[in-house]
Design an enzyme around this catalytic site. Structure first.
Site, short mmCIF file in Angstrom:
data_model
loop_
_atom_site.label_atom_id
_atom_site.label_comp_id
_atom_site.label_asym_id
_atom_site.label_seq_id
_atom_site.Cartn_x
_atom_site.Cartn_y
_atom_site.Cartn_z
N ASP A 190 -1.12 1.55 -4.25
CA ASP A 190 -2.48 2.09 -4.29
C ASP A 190 -3.07 1.75 -5.66
O ASP A 190 -2.38 1.27 -6.56
CB ASP A 190 -2.43 3.62 -4.10
CG ASP A 190 -3.79 4.27 -3.88
OD1 ASP A 190 -4.76 3.55 -3.52
OD2 ASP A 190 -3.91 5.50 -4.06
N HIS A 191 -4.35 2.00 -5.79
CA HIS A 191 -5.01 1.96 -7.10
C HIS A 191 -5.22 3.40 -7.56
O HIS A 191 -5.75 4.23 -6.83
CB HIS A 191 -6.37 1.27 -7.00
CG HIS A 191 -6.27 -0.21 -6.77
ND1 HIS A 191 -7.11 -0.89 -5.92
CD2 HIS A 191 -5.41 -1.14 -7.28
CE1 HIS A 191 -6.78 -2.17 -5.91
NE2 HIS A 191 -5.76 -2.35 -6.73
N PHE B 56 -8.26 5.51 -3.26
CA PHE B 56 -8.24 5.43 -1.79
C PHE B 56 -7.99 4.01 -1.30
O PHE B 56 -8.67 3.52 -0.41
CB PHE B 56 -9.54 5.99 -1.18
CG PHE B 56 -9.84 7.41 -1.57
CD1 PHE B 56 -9.20 8.46 -0.94
CD2 PHE B 56 -10.75 7.70 -2.58
CE1 PHE B 56 -9.46 9.78 -1.29
CE2 PHE B 56 -11.02 9.01 -2.94
CZ PHE B 56 -10.37 10.06 -2.30
N HIS B 57 -6.97 3.34 -1.89
CA HIS B 57 -6.66 1.96 -1.51
C HIS B 57 -5.18 1.79 -1.13
O HIS B 57 -4.52 0.89 -1.64
CB HIS B 57 -7.00 1.00 -2.66
CG HIS B 57 -8.44 0.98 -3.02
ND1 HIS B 57 -8.90 0.52 -4.26
CD2 HIS B 57 -9.56 1.33 -2.33
CE1 HIS B 57 -10.22 0.62 -4.30
NE2 HIS B 57 -10.63 1.11 -3.14
N PRO B 58 -4.63 2.60 -0.22
CA PRO B 58 -3.22 2.42 0.13
C PRO B 58 -3.00 1.15 0.93
O PRO B 58 -3.83 0.75 1.75
CB PRO B 58 -2.90 3.66 0.97
CG PRO B 58 -4.20 4.05 1.58
CD PRO B 58 -5.25 3.70 0.55
#
Length: 554
Positions: free
Chosen positions: A298-299, A472-474
């Site tokens: 993620d980020h 919110f970048h899984p």
């Protein structure tokens, strides 16, 4: 019920597949979506400036939570994912960022993934896109997704922030998705010319909904994939409040597009994954595949917030008495503050020379507020979202129950490497330098957060532990490749099984430098051609920037 293809998940990739596969009138497709429709009259998902609202409820958001994160003071952290037609493209921040060319070239170094290089993928980014200012070598002009470029003069803070980045010695770039990502500049967004969110439901499904060969089922929660031996032959799901499963068979393939959290969870419930985990829940093992649910990435990001001395921030837009006018301008004219996601400027930099391409991303926002709409500062302010791009930390998604309504165990292991801490310390210090440039002198007041007293490594680390949040970048939980932890091959086919592909952000081997939606859509377009047995689009001949020995700052 029988179909050629069953697609699980009507998100950023699933809607692309549903639309492209049904272009052939003889191909039948069933599209299953656990959420509901993308109600076009609901301003929460349709008005770009309202992007925080869907994250506050559960109509459009799965609202997952992580397990206690051991390096983040054991916080349980938010993990929002989209629920409804459009998936996460229905609730995301609408930033249209493709990542860096080097990300894809890096994927293509893996044996068997040579056809995932940047120049192989660029034609598919272009195919998906209609950019409002017209096509060029990097951008499309007739694709399903509307991309809007910020117009100068919307808010003076955007131009001042970009100028401050340049004054601090970093490059200026006119197009973060063009020849050169590295630098500061305007940030494209997935918004229509009429000021509406351009989700994949609007862009893709709208052109396919009326086709007799496409069947869409909403409120259809997939329980498991049905196998005959090692071949996926169908799907069983629960519809609405029903406890009686519905079932359909797939003559050709089952296409799993449920995203980086749900795709591995569905595979595990279906008997595909680590046998030790499956046996805990008495799930018969269909195929031993230890990489399912591993490699989660993620980020992570945080906000540096500043008081704004001039009354030019969006603070007044947060006052209820100003909102009817903003809403009316947007509803009837598709214009005004409501028509923008307000992430109109940003950038990518290398924090140190050892990084071959940018490792830090910036989003600028002309108001001081949390991403999900909470903790708004009650004065004029602005903020910088900043975070590292390719953390070496890896986590997992693992089943906690056979019940399809139960959330899985999600652990990102955020900040588990020394590199993570070094990058975040660098990011905070560089951001302060940028914010103290002359371009921001007339606007910049006191530092609200972290606060000027927060200076030492230990103080910065504690701030990150307590305040960093997901971007919110899984991704990465069904990774593409051919090593022992890979789940799918270069065409998305699950290793060791037949008739089953995964097509979504979970197949990314390594996270990209930027927001994930544009690349997830590209993956859908590229895989659609593979599934249809079509020749790939011809490789692009566009040039792109490679930093080489160029200094990090000028």
């Amino acid at each position: 019920m029988q179909f050629d293809y069953i697609i699980i998940g009507a998100g950023s990739a699933g809607n692309v597949l549903a639309t492209r596969l049904t272009e052939d009138p003889n191909t039948t497709v069933l599209l299953l979506e656990a959420g509901g429709p993308d109600y076009r009259f609901d301003f929460r998902t349709q008005m770009p400036a309202a992007l925080a609202y869907p994250l506050q409820g559960k109509r459009y958001n799965w609202a997952y939570e992580t397990e206690p994160e051991p390096y983040m003071n054991n916080r349980r952290m938010e993990c929002g994912r989209g629920k409804g037609l459009g998936g996460s493209s229905l609730i995301n921040g609408m930033c249209y960022i493709r990542g860096n060319a080097m990300d894809l070239d890096n994927w293509a170094k893996e044996p068997g993934l040579e056809h995932w290089s940047y120049l192989d993928c660029l034609p598919y980014y272009r195919k998906a896109e209609t950019r409002d200012i017209g096509p060029n070598d990097y951008h499309g002009g007739d694709g399903p997704v509307s991309v809007t470029t910020p117009k100068p003069g919307n808010n003076p803070l955007f131009e001042a922030m970009v100028e401050a980045g340049v004054q601090a010695g970093y490059p200026r770039t006119d197009d973060l998705n063009g020849y050169q990502q590295e630098g500061f500049g305007p940030m494209d967004r997935t918004v229509t010319p009429q000021g509406r969110r351009a989700s994949t439901a609007r862009g893709y499904l709208d052109q396919a909904r009326g086709r007799p060969n496409l069947t869409i089922r909403t409120h259809a929660l997939t329980d498991h994939i049905i196998f005959a031996g090692k071949r996926a032959v169908g799907v069983e799901w629960l519809e609405g409040e029903s406890t009686i499963p519905s079932k359909a068979t797939a003559n050709k393939e089952v296409l799993l597009c449920a995203g980086a959290i749900a795709s591995p969870q569905i595979l595990q419930r279906s008997g595909v994954g680590n046998p030790e985990l499956l046996r805990q829940f008495d799930i018969p093992v269909v195929h031993d595949l230890p990489g399912v649910g591993e490699n989660l990435q993620d980020h992570l990001e945080m906000y540096l917030q500043y008081e704004c001395k001039e009354p030019v921030s969006l603070y007044p837009a947060l006052q209820w008495w100003n909102q009817p006018k903003i809403g009316a301008e947007w509803l009837f004219g598709g214009t005004g503050i409501g028509a923008s996601n307000q992430f109109e400027a940003g950038g990518f930099i290398r924090s140190r020379a050892e990084f071959a391409w940018p490792n830090i991303q910036y989003h600028f926002l002309p108001v001081a507020i949390n991403y999900n709409g909470s903790n708004a500062v009650k004065e004029h302010g602005f903020q910088c979202h900043v975070g590292s791009m390719r953390s070496p930390s890896r986590g997992h998604v693992r089943l906690k129950s056979r019940d399809p309504h139960a959330h899985p165990a999600i652990l990102f292991n955020y900040m588990s490497h020394e590199q993570d801490w070094q990058e975040f310390r660098d990011a905070i210090r560089i951001t302060r330098e940028i914010m103290n440039q002359p371009a921001l002198d007339k606007y910049r007041g006191r530092e609200i957060s972290p606060g000027i007293e927060c200076q030492s490594d230990a103080e910065l680390d504690e701030f990150v532990r307590n305040h960093a949040e997901t971007a919110f970048h899984p991704c990465g939980t069904c990774k593409m490749g051919y090593d022992e932890m890979a789940v799918v091959d270069g065409e998305g086919r699950v290793h060791g099984l037949e008739g089953l592909r995964v097509v979504d952000a979970s197949i990314m081997p390594q996270i990209i430098t930027g927001n994930l939606n544009a690349t997830t859509i590209m993956i859908g377009e590229k895989m659609a051609d593979a599934i249809r047995g079509r020749q790939p689009l011809p490789r692009s001949t566009a040039t792109y920037y490679v930093a080489g020995d160029a200094p990090v700052r000028r």
